[in-house]
Design an enzyme around this catalytic site. Structure first.
Site, PDB file in Angstrom:
ATOM      1  N   ARG A   1      -7.069   2.245 -10.335  1.00  0.00           N
ATOM      2  CA  ARG A   1      -5.930   2.010  -9.540  1.00  0.00           C
ATOM      3  C   ARG A   1      -4.683   1.409 -10.369  1.00  0.00           C
ATOM      4  O   ARG A   1      -4.074   0.375 -10.206  1.00  0.00           O
ATOM      5  CB  ARG A   1      -6.315   0.672  -8.683  1.00  0.00           C
ATOM      6  CG  ARG A   1      -7.456   1.089  -7.581  1.00  0.00           C
ATOM      7  CD  ARG A   1      -7.225   2.130  -6.529  1.00  0.00           C
ATOM      8  NE  ARG A   1      -8.186   2.522  -5.682  1.00  0.00           N
ATOM      9  CZ  ARG A   1      -9.058   3.276  -5.742  1.00  0.00           C
ATOM     10  NH1 ARG A   1      -9.120   4.101  -6.813  1.00  0.00           N
ATOM     11  NH2 ARG A   1      -9.994   3.441  -4.842  1.00  0.00           N
TER      12      ARG A   1
ATOM     13  N   SER B   1      -7.609  -0.637   1.652  1.00  0.00           N
ATOM     14  CA  SER B   1      -8.426  -1.833   1.148  1.00  0.00           C
ATOM     15  C   SER B   1      -7.551  -2.780   0.755  1.00  0.00           C
ATOM     16  O   SER B   1      -6.342  -2.302  -0.205  1.00  0.00           O
ATOM     17  CB  SER B   1      -9.017  -1.245  -0.287  1.00  0.00           C
ATOM     18  OG  SER B   1     -10.099  -0.432   0.126  1.00  0.00           O
TER      19      SER B   1
ATOM     20  N   GLU C   1      -4.622  -4.700  -3.910  1.00  0.00           N
ATOM     21  CA  GLU C   1      -4.221  -3.597  -4.370  1.00  0.00           C
ATOM     22  C   GLU C   1      -2.796  -3.223  -3.999  1.00  0.00           C
ATOM     23  O   GLU C   1      -2.078  -2.331  -4.685  1.00  0.00           O
ATOM     24  CB  GLU C   1      -5.184  -2.634  -3.602  1.00  0.00           C
ATOM     25  CG  GLU C   1      -5.485  -1.144  -4.046  1.00  0.00           C
ATOM     26  CD  GLU C   1      -6.430  -0.068  -3.226  1.00  0.00           C
ATOM     27  OE1 GLU C   1      -7.491  -0.498  -3.452  1.00  0.00           O
ATOM     28  OE2 GLU C   1      -5.775   0.821  -2.851  1.00  0.00           O
TER      29      GLU C   1
HETATM   30  C1  FAD Z   1      -6.315   3.752   6.001  1.00  0.00           C
HETATM   31  C2  FAD Z   1      -5.753   3.535   4.560  1.00  0.00           C
HETATM   32  C3  FAD Z   1      -6.804   4.280   3.705  1.00  0.00           C
HETATM   33  C4  FAD Z   1      -6.592   4.394   2.419  1.00  0.00           C
HETATM   34  N1  FAD Z   1      -7.671   4.824   1.602  1.00  0.00           N
HETATM   35  C5  FAD Z   1      -7.391   4.931   0.175  1.00  0.00           C
HETATM   36  C6  FAD Z   1      -8.300   5.325  -0.708  1.00  0.00           C
HETATM   37  O1  FAD Z   1      -9.433   5.789  -0.456  1.00  0.00           O
HETATM   38  N2  FAD Z   1      -8.201   5.623  -1.985  1.00  0.00           N
HETATM   39  C7  FAD Z   1      -6.781   4.903  -2.606  1.00  0.00           C
HETATM   40  O2  FAD Z   1      -6.806   5.144  -3.829  1.00  0.00           O
HETATM   41  N3  FAD Z   1      -5.737   4.441  -1.758  1.00  0.00           N
HETATM   42  C8  FAD Z   1      -5.854   4.375  -0.493  1.00  0.00           C
HETATM   43  N4  FAD Z   1      -5.022   3.934   0.481  1.00  0.00           N
HETATM   44  C9  FAD Z   1      -3.842   3.537  -0.286  1.00  0.00           C
HETATM   45  C10 FAD Z   1      -2.635   4.425  -0.093  1.00  0.00           C
HETATM   46  O3  FAD Z   1      -2.964   5.177   0.861  1.00  0.00           O
HETATM   47  C11 FAD Z   1      -2.320   5.132  -1.487  1.00  0.00           C
HETATM   48  O4  FAD Z   1      -2.039   3.969  -2.430  1.00  0.00           O
HETATM   49  C12 FAD Z   1      -1.178   6.118  -1.509  1.00  0.00           C
HETATM   50  O5  FAD Z   1      -1.074   6.868  -2.629  1.00  0.00           O
HETATM   51  C13 FAD Z   1      -0.034   5.529  -1.174  1.00  0.00           C
HETATM   52  O6  FAD Z   1       1.045   6.372  -0.926  1.00  0.00           O
HETATM   53  P1  FAD Z   1       2.311   6.132  -0.198  1.00  0.00           P
HETATM   54  O7  FAD Z   1       3.245   7.406  -0.253  1.00  0.00           O
HETATM   55  O8  FAD Z   1       2.137   5.626   1.229  1.00  0.00           O
HETATM   56  O9  FAD Z   1       3.037   5.214  -1.323  1.00  0.00           O
HETATM   57  P2  FAD Z   1       4.159   3.827  -0.675  1.00  0.00           P
HETATM   58  O10 FAD Z   1       3.136   2.804   0.029  1.00  0.00           O
HETATM   59  O11 FAD Z   1       5.238   4.348  -0.183  1.00  0.00           O
HETATM   60  O12 FAD Z   1       4.259   3.199  -2.238  1.00  0.00           O
HETATM   61  C14 FAD Z   1       3.315   2.855  -2.977  1.00  0.00           C
HETATM   62  C15 FAD Z   1       4.067   2.210  -4.462  1.00  0.00           C
HETATM   63  O13 FAD Z   1       4.235   3.639  -4.921  1.00  0.00           O
HETATM   64  C16 FAD Z   1       5.530   3.524  -5.286  1.00  0.00           C
HETATM   65  N5  FAD Z   1       6.046   5.167  -5.027  1.00  0.00           N
HETATM   66  C17 FAD Z   1       5.858   5.804  -4.007  1.00  0.00           C
HETATM   67  N6  FAD Z   1       6.480   6.897  -4.173  1.00  0.00           N
HETATM   68  C18 FAD Z   1       7.000   6.815  -5.449  1.00  0.00           C
HETATM   69  C19 FAD Z   1       7.567   7.989  -6.252  1.00  0.00           C
HETATM   70  N7  FAD Z   1       7.717   9.101  -5.835  1.00  0.00           N
HETATM   71  N8  FAD Z   1       8.011   7.783  -7.587  1.00  0.00           N
HETATM   72  C20 FAD Z   1       7.722   6.387  -8.027  1.00  0.00           C
HETATM   73  N9  FAD Z   1       7.110   5.408  -7.390  1.00  0.00           N
HETATM   74  C21 FAD Z   1       6.756   5.576  -6.179  1.00  0.00           C
HETATM   75  C22 FAD Z   1       6.340   2.663  -4.328  1.00  0.00           C
HETATM   76  O14 FAD Z   1       7.314   2.110  -4.935  1.00  0.00           O
HETATM   77  C23 FAD Z   1       5.149   1.586  -4.429  1.00  0.00           C
HETATM   78  O15 FAD Z   1       5.037   0.545  -5.487  1.00  0.00           O
HETATM   79  C24 FAD Z   1      -5.183   3.761   1.757  1.00  0.00           C
HETATM   80  C25 FAD Z   1      -4.193   3.432   2.701  1.00  0.00           C
HETATM   81  C26 FAD Z   1      -4.516   3.247   4.120  1.00  0.00           C
HETATM   82  C27 FAD Z   1      -3.527   2.627   4.973  1.00  0.00           C
END
Ligand code: FAD
Length: 342
Positions: free
Chosen positions: A168, A242, A338
């Protein structure tokens, strides 16, 4: 000559974060491509603002209105970028939905990402915490990515080694924090694919389906089924998956804990340290299914904090702090959140 970016003021972020927290952004821009990022950098008033890059908002806890500029990545596109003797290279733009991209690769006969099916969010955020699930992580199939560097205004290509992926973790949480916007990500998908059934629950789901030689699609379907059973759907109840990382401790510490708690759930790591199941620790502290105000701990998954309706980010944070304190007191182990807390 750059045109002035199309900034919205006071934009609600409620529908743009999976916790469903009601917060506003002072300034908000939908980023459709590099030209938008360049236009922001060429505007001194916008450059002076604090920035939040937003993908699908599924790994974020907004604890207040954001007094700055939200750059919402919406650039789209997926293409085969080339091949080597052993791999096919596929590039996806940052704004592509992660699960949609995984399904695209499978439909095009390019396996490798199937264990990461149904993780919410966008492609551009996936490298930030090196998303992982069911015995696989992004780093396993990662080739390179492109960033827009807000410091220099340049586009840079970063290698896997440079990205320093960990559990992570990546360089984007450290040296490149608040500086890099990931524009696109390239994956190296192996031509000689082997199913990855290291994760016991996935192997038994495949066995239960009576499949002896699973295809990547079979694995994706099994992962989708397990995740749908186990994890709350953010469309129904706000959450960010998580909420805590699984803490990693030394073998000595783990053995000392096991002496007092024989049922402790732990997994040995390649370097001899142990990853403890944070959900088990939280459950032991009696938090599963409990609430503090409008924030709560999910009934089935103690690792998932939920918005029971109208919770503020501060409510969720207060619950998280209480859980951290209880686990520290009960086990002398510090849990770390996380999601990114803003
Ligand atoms: C139901 C559920 C289940 C999940 N299961 C998992 C799992 O199994 N494994 C796992 O690893 N994660 C999991 N996650 C967490 C999440 O889905 C991941 O971390 C995902 O990659 C976040 O993507 P996002 O586009 O929503 O990021 P955001 O929430 O929009 O952003 C997260 C971070 O990334 C930064 N960011 C976003 N896009 C960019 C970019 N293009 N350039 C630079 N920085 C950026 C943001 O500034 C922020 O700091 C889960 C979440 C949920 C709600």
């Amino acid at each position: 000559m750059n045109s002035r970016p199309d900034i919205l003021h006071g934009q609600s972020l409620r529908a743009l974060n999976t916790f469903g927290i009601d917060a506003k952004a002072t300034a908000y821009l939908r980023v459709a491509g590099l030209e938008d990022l360049r236009a922001v950098r060429n505007d001194p008033a916008l450059t002076a603002m604090q920035r939040l890059v937003l993908g699908g908002g599924s790994n974020l806890l907004l604890t207040r209105d954001f007094d700055g500029l939200v750059l919402h990545m919406t650039n789209l596109g997926i293409a085969v970028a080339g091949e080597t003797e052993d791999h096919v290279l596929v590039t996806a733009q940052a704004g592509e939905n992660w699960h949609g991209f995984v399904q695209w690769t499978l439909q095009h006969g390019l396996p490798g990402l199937e264990n990461l099916s149904l993780i919410p969010g966008n492609v551009g955020a996936a490298p930030i915490q090196n998303i992982g699930a069911y015995g696989s992580e992004l780093a396993d199939c990662f080739h390179s990515l492109q960033i827009f560097d807000f410091e220099s205004g340049e586009i840079r290509t970063l290698t896997k080694q440079y990205c320093a992926f960990g559990y992570r973790d990546s360089v984007f949480k450290h040296d490149l924090r608040d500086r890099a916007v990931i524009v696109d990500v390239t994956f190296a998908l192996a031509k000689r694919w082997q199913p990855n059934l290291r994760y016991a629950e996935l192997a038994s789901e495949i066995a239960m389906r009576g499949i002896a030689s699973p295809t990547a699609k079979d694995i994706s379907d099994a992962v989708i089924a397990i995740r749908t059973r186990k994890l709350p759907d953010p469309a129904k109840i706000g959450n960010a998956g998580s909420f805590f990382k699984n803490p990693v401790v030394s073998a000595e510490k783990r053995n000392a804990l096991t002496a007092h708690h024989p049922a402790l759930v732990s997994y040995v790591q390649p370097d001899g340290s142990y990853k403890l199941a944070a959900g088990w620790l939280i459950d032991q502290c009696g938090w599963k299914g409990k609430s503090l105000g409008a924030a709560g701990v999910h009934e089935k998954q103690a690792l998932v904090l939920v918005n029971r309706g109208g919770a503020t980010g501060a409510d969720v944070l207060a619950l998280a702090h209480q859980i951290i304190a209880d686990v520290a007191q009960g086990f002398d182990v510090m849990l770390e959140p996380e999601p990114v807390i803003v």
